[in-house]
Design a protein around this motif. Structure first.
Motif, short mmCIF file in Angstrom:
data_model
loop_
_atom_site.label_atom_id
_atom_site.label_comp_id
_atom_site.label_asym_id
_atom_site.label_seq_id
_atom_site.Cartn_x
_atom_site.Cartn_y
_atom_site.Cartn_z
N GLU A 38 16.30 13.56 5.35
CA GLU A 38 16.48 13.18 3.95
C GLU A 38 16.61 14.46 3.14
OE1 GLU A 38 13.14 10.76 2.92
OE2 GLU A 38 13.84 9.02 4.08
N VAL A 39 17.75 14.63 2.48
CA VAL A 39 18.04 15.90 1.81
C VAL A 39 18.46 15.65 0.36
CG1 VAL A 39 18.73 16.99 3.98
CG2 VAL A 39 20.46 15.90 2.53
N PRO A 40 18.20 16.59 -0.53
CA PRO A 40 18.66 16.46 -1.92
C PRO A 40 20.15 16.78 -2.04
CG PRO A 40 17.50 18.53 -1.63
CD PRO A 40 17.37 17.79 -0.33
N ALA A 41 20.74 16.39 -3.16
CA ALA A 41 22.13 16.71 -3.44
C ALA A 41 22.32 18.22 -3.42
CB ALA A 41 22.54 16.15 -4.80
N GLY A 42 23.46 18.66 -2.89
CA GLY A 42 23.76 20.08 -2.82
C GLY A 42 23.36 20.75 -1.53
N THR A 43 22.66 20.02 -0.66
CA THR A 43 22.25 20.59 0.63
C THR A 43 23.46 20.80 1.53
OG1 THR A 43 20.10 19.49 0.53
CG2 THR A 43 20.83 20.24 2.69
N VAL A 44 23.58 21.98 2.13
CA VAL A 44 24.65 22.24 3.09
C VAL A 44 24.25 21.60 4.42
CG1 VAL A 44 25.94 24.01 4.33
CG2 VAL A 44 25.29 24.39 1.94
N MET A 45 25.02 20.59 4.83
CA MET A 45 24.72 19.88 6.06
C MET A 45 25.26 20.61 7.29
SD MET A 45 23.06 17.40 4.73
CE MET A 45 22.79 16.38 6.17
N SER A 96 33.99 20.65 21.95
CA SER A 96 33.04 21.77 22.09
C SER A 96 33.49 22.99 21.29
CB SER A 96 32.87 22.13 23.58
OG SER A 96 32.32 21.06 24.30
N VAL A 97 33.88 22.75 20.03
CA VAL A 97 34.32 23.82 19.14
C VAL A 97 33.43 23.83 17.90
CG1 VAL A 97 36.70 23.78 19.94
CG2 VAL A 97 36.02 22.33 18.02
N ASP A 98 33.46 24.95 17.16
CA ASP A 98 32.67 25.06 15.95
C ASP A 98 33.35 24.33 14.79
OD1 ASP A 98 30.96 26.63 17.40
OD2 ASP A 98 31.72 28.54 16.62
N TYR A 99 32.57 24.11 13.74
CA TYR A 99 33.12 23.47 12.55
C TYR A 99 34.21 24.34 11.91
CZ TYR A 99 29.52 19.83 12.24
OH TYR A 99 28.74 18.74 12.48
N ALA A 100 35.27 23.69 11.41
CA ALA A 100 36.35 24.39 10.73
C ALA A 100 36.31 24.15 9.22
CB ALA A 100 37.71 23.94 11.27
N ALA A 101 35.26 23.50 8.74
CA ALA A 101 35.07 23.24 7.32
C ALA A 101 33.56 23.13 7.10
CB ALA A 101 35.79 21.96 6.89
N HIS A 102 33.16 22.85 5.86
CA HIS A 102 31.73 22.71 5.59
C HIS A 102 31.43 21.38 4.92
CE1 HIS A 102 33.18 24.46 1.77
NE2 HIS A 102 32.19 23.80 1.22
N GLY A 103 30.20 20.91 5.11
CA GLY A 103 29.79 19.64 4.54
C GLY A 103 28.58 19.80 3.65
N VAL A 104 28.65 19.19 2.47
CA VAL A 104 27.57 19.30 1.48
C VAL A 104 27.19 17.90 1.01
CG1 VAL A 104 26.94 20.20 -0.79
CG2 VAL A 104 28.39 21.56 0.72
N ALA A 105 25.90 17.64 0.88
CA ALA A 105 25.43 16.36 0.36
C ALA A 105 25.84 16.22 -1.10
CB ALA A 105 23.91 16.25 0.49
N LEU A 106 26.60 15.17 -1.41
CA LEU A 106 27.07 14.94 -2.78
C LEU A 106 26.03 14.24 -3.64
CD1 LEU A 106 30.70 13.69 -1.94
CD2 LEU A 106 29.96 16.02 -2.51
N ALA A 107 25.03 13.69 -3.01
CA ALA A 107 23.94 12.97 -3.69
C ALA A 107 22.73 13.05 -2.76
CB ALA A 107 24.35 11.51 -3.92
N PRO A 108 21.56 12.62 -3.22
CA PRO A 108 20.44 12.53 -2.27
C PRO A 108 20.87 11.70 -1.07
CG PRO A 108 19.66 12.22 -4.51
CD PRO A 108 21.16 12.25 -4.60
N THR A 109 20.73 12.24 0.11
CA THR A 109 21.36 11.65 1.30
C THR A 109 20.36 11.52 2.44
OG1 THR A 109 23.52 12.56 0.68
CG2 THR A 109 23.22 11.98 3.00
N THR A 110 20.45 10.37 3.14
CA THR A 110 19.65 10.12 4.33
C THR A 110 20.59 10.00 5.52
OG1 THR A 110 18.00 8.92 3.02
CG2 THR A 110 17.95 8.61 5.40
N VAL A 111 20.34 10.79 6.55
CA VAL A 111 21.21 10.83 7.72
C VAL A 111 20.37 10.72 8.99
CG1 VAL A 111 23.01 12.14 8.92
CG2 VAL A 111 22.76 12.39 6.46
N PHE A 112 20.84 9.88 9.92
CA PHE A 112 20.24 9.82 11.24
C PHE A 112 21.17 10.56 12.19
CE2 PHE A 112 19.46 7.76 15.39
CZ PHE A 112 18.10 8.00 15.51
N ILE A 113 20.66 11.59 12.87
CA ILE A 113 21.51 12.47 13.67
C ILE A 113 21.22 12.29 15.15
CG2 ILE A 113 22.18 14.86 14.10
CD1 ILE A 113 21.26 15.50 11.25
N LEU A 114 22.27 11.94 15.91
CA LEU A 114 22.17 11.87 17.36
C LEU A 114 22.38 13.25 17.95
CD1 LEU A 114 24.25 8.75 18.49
CD2 LEU A 114 21.79 8.90 18.11
#
Length: 232
Positions: A38-45, A96-114
């Motif tokens: 659970e992250v606040p808005a603006g968090t770099v995911m 099996s490659v690295d990210y080619a862009a970045h992701g940021v939470a646009l709002a308070p966000t809840t994510v379940f990560i496998l």
């Protein structure tokens, strides 16, 4: 804690139908192996050139996936809303490659990560999960083609008008946020917004834009008249 896991499982299955076909033992194992954030808005995911560590299921909020150019300009490629998943993450895990862009939470966000091992196991063992992951590519490629077409062939005022219509009737965003989403700069977006306001198309406030004349914005966006089905 058991109640929390039960509630989490219900939310996942409600928002991600592909998980409903998993055997109960496999689904319980998924819940045990995954991580809830659970992250606040603006968090770099995730960030560019960073390895991908897991597959996200967005339960609340949204993640904006953007590309930053060398000159500092940024364009939002797409957003991942609740009930959706990220095609960039899928491609990074599969290739099996690295990210080619970045992701940021646009709002308070809840994510379940496998974690990666769980993701790879489900791809091997679950036909439903495999179809879901590869179905993401078809959906997102269509979205990205639309983005490319808009950037390449449409004027910025058309794209801004279309964006406001999609987000309206009240858009809560700064001019900088709108510029980032359109791959432009704040000064140009502000100038166009002042022009829209002078024509009576919108009313601007602090981090808020209210649409006053949707038909006029549709003309600017080149969308034609409001469809009869949407007319009050």
């Amino acid at each position: 804690m058991e109640t929390d896991k039960t509630t989490l499982g219900e939310r996942l299955r409600a928002q991600y139908p592909a998980l409903r076909d998993l055997p109960e033992a496999e689904f319980s194992r998924l819940l045990a192996e995954g991580t809830l954030r659970e992250v606040p808005a603006g968090t770099v995911m995730f960030d560019e050139a960073q390895p991908c560590m897991g597959f996200p299921f967005v339960l609340d909020g949204a993640i904006g996936v953007s590309k930053l150019a060398e000159n500092g300009r940024e364009i939002q490629l797409y957003s991942v809303d609740a009930g959706e998943s990220c095609i960039l993450t899928s491609s990074c895990l599969l290739g099996s490659v690295d990210y080619a862009a970045h992701g940021v939470a646009l709002a308070p966000t809840t994510v379940f990560i496998l974690p990666r091992p769980t993701f790879e196991r489900l791809l091997r063992t679950s036909d439903g999960f495999r179809r879901y992951v590869f179905g993401l590519f078809a959906d997102r490629i269509s979205d990205l083609m639309t983005t490319v077409e808009e950037v390449a062939f449409k004027r910025l005022d058309q794209r801004l008008a279309a964006l406001l219509l999609r987000r309206g009737p009240t858009v809560r965003a700064t001019h900088q946020q709108l510029a980032d989403e359109l791959g432009s700069v704040r000064e140009i977006v502000s100038r166009i917004m002042r022009n829209f306001a002078s024509q009576g198309l919108v009313q601007t406030g602090r981090e808020q834009i209210t649409i006053l004349d949707s038909s006029g914005l549709r003309r600017v966006a080149g969308l034609g008249p409001v469809p009869a089905s949407e007319t009050p």
